[in-house]
Scaffold this motif. Structure first.
Motif, PDB file in Angstrom:
ATOM      1  N   PRO A   1       0.805  -1.230   0.000  1.00  0.00           N
ATOM      2  CA  PRO A   1       0.000   0.000   0.000  1.00  0.00           C
ATOM      3  C   PRO A   1       0.834   1.274   0.000  1.00  0.00           C
ATOM      4  CG  PRO A   1      -0.144  -1.108   2.131  1.00  0.00           C
ATOM      5  CD  PRO A   1       0.502  -2.068   1.188  1.00  0.00           C
ATOM      6  N   LYS A   2       2.050   1.200   0.506  1.00  0.00           N
ATOM      7  CA  LYS A   2       2.904   2.389   0.528  1.00  0.00           C
ATOM      8  C   LYS A   2       3.422   2.766  -0.860  1.00  0.00           C
ATOM      9  CE  LYS A   2       4.453   1.810   5.304  1.00  0.00           C
ATOM     10  NZ  LYS A   2       5.624   1.698   6.208  1.00  0.00           N
ATOM     11  N   THR A   3       3.234   1.870  -1.840  1.00  0.00           N
ATOM     12  CA  THR A   3       3.696   2.150  -3.200  1.00  0.00           C
ATOM     13  C   THR A   3       2.549   2.495  -4.153  1.00  0.00           C
ATOM     14  OG1 THR A   3       3.578  -0.190  -3.847  1.00  0.00           O
ATOM     15  CG2 THR A   3       5.646   0.584  -2.886  1.00  0.00           C
ATOM     16  N   ARG A   4       1.321   2.535  -3.641  1.00  0.00           N
ATOM     17  CA  ARG A   4       0.155   2.851  -4.474  1.00  0.00           C
ATOM     18  C   ARG A   4      -0.250   4.303  -4.247  1.00  0.00           C
ATOM     19  NH1 ARG A   4      -1.889  -2.234  -2.198  1.00  0.00           N
ATOM     20  NH2 ARG A   4      -3.317  -0.960  -0.957  1.00  0.00           N
ATOM     21  N   LYS A   5      -0.223   5.109  -5.288  1.00  0.00           N
ATOM     22  CA  LYS A   5      -0.478   6.543  -5.142  1.00  0.00           C
ATOM     23  C   LYS A   5      -1.967   6.866  -4.999  1.00  0.00           C
ATOM     24  CE  LYS A   5       3.637   7.975  -7.716  1.00  0.00           C
ATOM     25  NZ  LYS A   5       4.139   8.769  -8.863  1.00  0.00           N
TER      26      LYS A   5
ATOM     27  N   GLU B   1      -1.880   6.138   2.542  1.00  0.00           N
ATOM     28  CA  GLU B   1      -0.771   5.289   2.977  1.00  0.00           C
ATOM     29  C   GLU B   1       0.456   5.425   2.078  1.00  0.00           C
ATOM     30  OE1 GLU B   1      -1.710   1.252   4.529  1.00  0.00           O
ATOM     31  OE2 GLU B   1      -3.660   1.624   3.591  1.00  0.00           O
ATOM     32  N   TYR B   2       0.304   6.095   0.954  1.00  0.00           N
ATOM     33  CA  TYR B   2       1.421   6.184   0.008  1.00  0.00           C
ATOM     34  C   TYR B   2       2.596   6.929   0.629  1.00  0.00           C
ATOM     35  CZ  TYR B   2       4.218   7.642  -3.990  1.00  0.00           C
ATOM     36  OH  TYR B   2       5.256   7.878  -4.847  1.00  0.00           O
ATOM     37  N   ASP B   3       3.784   6.382   0.432  1.00  0.00           N
ATOM     38  CA  ASP B   3       5.010   6.979   0.953  1.00  0.00           C
ATOM     39  C   ASP B   3       6.024   7.048  -0.184  1.00  0.00           C
ATOM     40  OD1 ASP B   3       7.353   7.722   2.175  1.00  0.00           O
ATOM     41  OD2 ASP B   3       7.356   6.105   3.645  1.00  0.00           O
ATOM     42  N   PRO B   4       6.275   8.248  -0.738  1.00  0.00           N
ATOM     43  CA  PRO B   4       7.194   8.357  -1.882  1.00  0.00           C
ATOM     44  C   PRO B   4       8.624   7.969  -1.547  1.00  0.00           C
ATOM     45  CG  PRO B   4       6.662  10.530  -1.015  1.00  0.00           C
ATOM     46  CD  PRO B   4       5.751   9.558  -0.326  1.00  0.00           C
ATOM     47  N   ASN B   5       8.952   7.903  -0.267  1.00  0.00           N
ATOM     48  CA  ASN B   5      10.319   7.549   0.142  1.00  0.00           C
ATOM     49  C   ASN B   5      10.470   6.064   0.483  1.00  0.00           C
ATOM     50  OD1 ASN B   5      11.274  10.290   0.025  1.00  0.00           O
ATOM     51  ND2 ASN B   5      10.147  10.651   1.943  1.00  0.00           N
TER      52      ASN B   5
END
Length: 467
Positions: A101-105, A460-464
């Motif tokens: 989920p952290k990679t889904r924008k 939940e998206y985290d660009p880092n």
């Protein structure tokens, strides 16, 4: 599924093939996850498919044939309904939130698991025309195909693969396969059941849907065939001996089926379609020059092999480069049956003129996938980025051009398939006129079919974040 009202709205119509005596038996062979070049007649020197190759010489090859979706359930839902994904909402095998989920924008569109009860299926159409119907293998679009127009169901329910060790008996409780000698091969058994169906219905018209579970994972092949391919070695980026064993066993069983038609003097009165439900998995078998594989909307995920044989109706040994899609077979069969379903919306087009050596009007083909599909193999998938085979977006193929539109970043990719079949050179910026031309057609279609376009940002998206 079908209601009395829909049955009463079915009409016969006069047409080229409306005479009952001209209505053929129809066999639709749908191999699971077979890539565009995983057969000999398409240029593979690794896979040995003499029976499929023979069939290609007896019918018409479509070199630019497509699945309506890049993975199993939506492709089959499109085939059986004759409608594109926004009309039935089956976009993937649930859920639509694949990957970390952290990679889904964005928040993807929720997925629908199955066709609804008011959806007229291909099998129901054949029932209207008086055909006996049978399905043998993977169904995957509702819980029970007997409720969707089929008289006989062997092995089909909502599951998408036979499960662990599922290619040898016992078959993990697949329907109507409970009685099987231990160690029996699933592809062999499904073909035997299909042959029995043909024998039992040889004197009346039948529709036989043969969606083999093979060559879907788990990869399980016959030992003697695996050993054969281990000795053969790699060729053209294809080198998996277990997968090759599965491909060859499908070919052997198609040979059994074709031989039985000959024995029963049914070959000339039977139309046969051979294809796959989507592209192959790239890490298992590369489809060079096509890019990517199953789950991707680059050519490797949606372009599939096609053969159509219809003795005395289709000239043997012909090749056709017209782009077609599996949704075309619903209106094609409807024309052959001489039926009219006035309340049925169809997104395909009858390809009967192509069978006759004529042309059909050039038309755009559309794919809509407002969902995420995580990578199979980050180093092998060859997608837009290593984390996903598919990020939410839409695609249009029109003439020799193909445009991808991705929703997360409003990204556009334009490819000239005549010069760049591998979709490597993005012309969106250098050819803005063509980009806008295709985008307008695509956007107009999305509005027409009320295609959902997700835009809500994922909290939940985290660009880092890095996997």
């Amino acid at each position: 599924m079908i209601s009395l009202m829909l049955l009463s709205s079915c009409k016969s119509k006069s047409g080229t093939f409306s005479n009952v005596s001209e209505r053929p038996n129809i066999i639709y062979i749908n191999v699971d996850d077979l890539g565009w070049k995983d057969v000999g007649y398409m240029g593979s020197t690794y896979f040995e498919t003499p029976n499929i190759d023979k069939l290609s010489k007896e019918g018409m090859i479509f070199t630019q044939g497509y699945a309506a979706a890049a993975n199993c359930a939506p492709s089959r839902a499109c085939l059986m309904s004759g409608q594109n994904t926004p009309r039935h909402g089956v976009y993937t095998v649930s859920p639509s939130t694949r990957g970390n989920p952290k990679t889904r924008k964005i928040i993807p569109t929720p997925n629908t698991d199955h066709l609804t009860n008011n959806m007229v299926t291909m099998a129901e159409m054949f029932k209207m025309a008086g055909y006996t119907t049978g399905t043998f293998g993977k169904w995957h679009v509702t819980k029970n195909p007997l409720n969707d127009g089929f008289d006989v169901n062997i092995g089909g329910d909502h599951r998408g693969n036979p499960g662990r060790e599922g290619y040898t008996a016992p078959y993990n409780k697949l329907p109507n396969l409970e009685l099987a000698p231990e160690g029996e091969n699933l592809t062999d058994r499904l073909t035997t059941e299909a042959i029995n169906f043909i024998k039992q219905n040889k004197n009346k018209p039948f529709f036989l849907y043969l969606p083999f579970y093979a060559v879907h994972t788990p990869l399980m092949g016959k030992v003697e065939l695996i050993e054969k391919y281990k000795k053969k070695g790699e060729s053209g980026g294809q080198d998996n001996p277990v997968y090759a064993a599965m491909v060859e066993n499908v070919d052997i069983n198609i040979g059994r089926l074709l031989s039985e038609l000959d024995k029963l003097n049914l070959s000339e009165s039977t139309l046969i379609v051979f294809t796959s439900d989507n592209g192959g998995i790239r890490s298992i078998s590369r489809q060079t020059p096509l890019r990517a594989g199953k789950g991707s909307y680059y050519e490797g995920g949606v372009r599939v092999p096609y053969i159509v044989k219809w003795t005395n109706k289709i000239k043997a040994g012909t090749t056709n480069s017209t782009p077609i899609v599996n949704m075309d077979f619903f209106p094609t069969f409807m024309e052959i049956l001489g039926l009219d379903l006035p309340d049925k919306i169809l997104d395909g087009k009858s390809i009967i003129p192509l069978f006759k050596g004529e042309n059909i009007d050039e038309r755009p083909l559309f794919w809509h996938f407002p969902i995420y599909l995580a990578a199979y193999n980050e180093s092998e998938d060859d997608g837009r980025d290593p984390l996903f085979r598919t990020r939410p977006g839409s695609t249009i193929r029109y003439k020799n051009w193909k445009l991808h539109h991705y929703f997360e970043d409003d990204g556009l990719e334009l490819y000239n398939l005549d010069n760049d079949l591998g979709e490597r050179i993005n012309l969106a910026e250098s050819n803005p006129n063509k980009t806008q031309e295709l985008y307008k057609i695509l956007d107009s279609w999305r509005k027409e079919v009320q295609a959902p376009i997700p835009s809500e940002r994922n909290p939940e998206y985290d660009p880092n974040f890095r996997n």
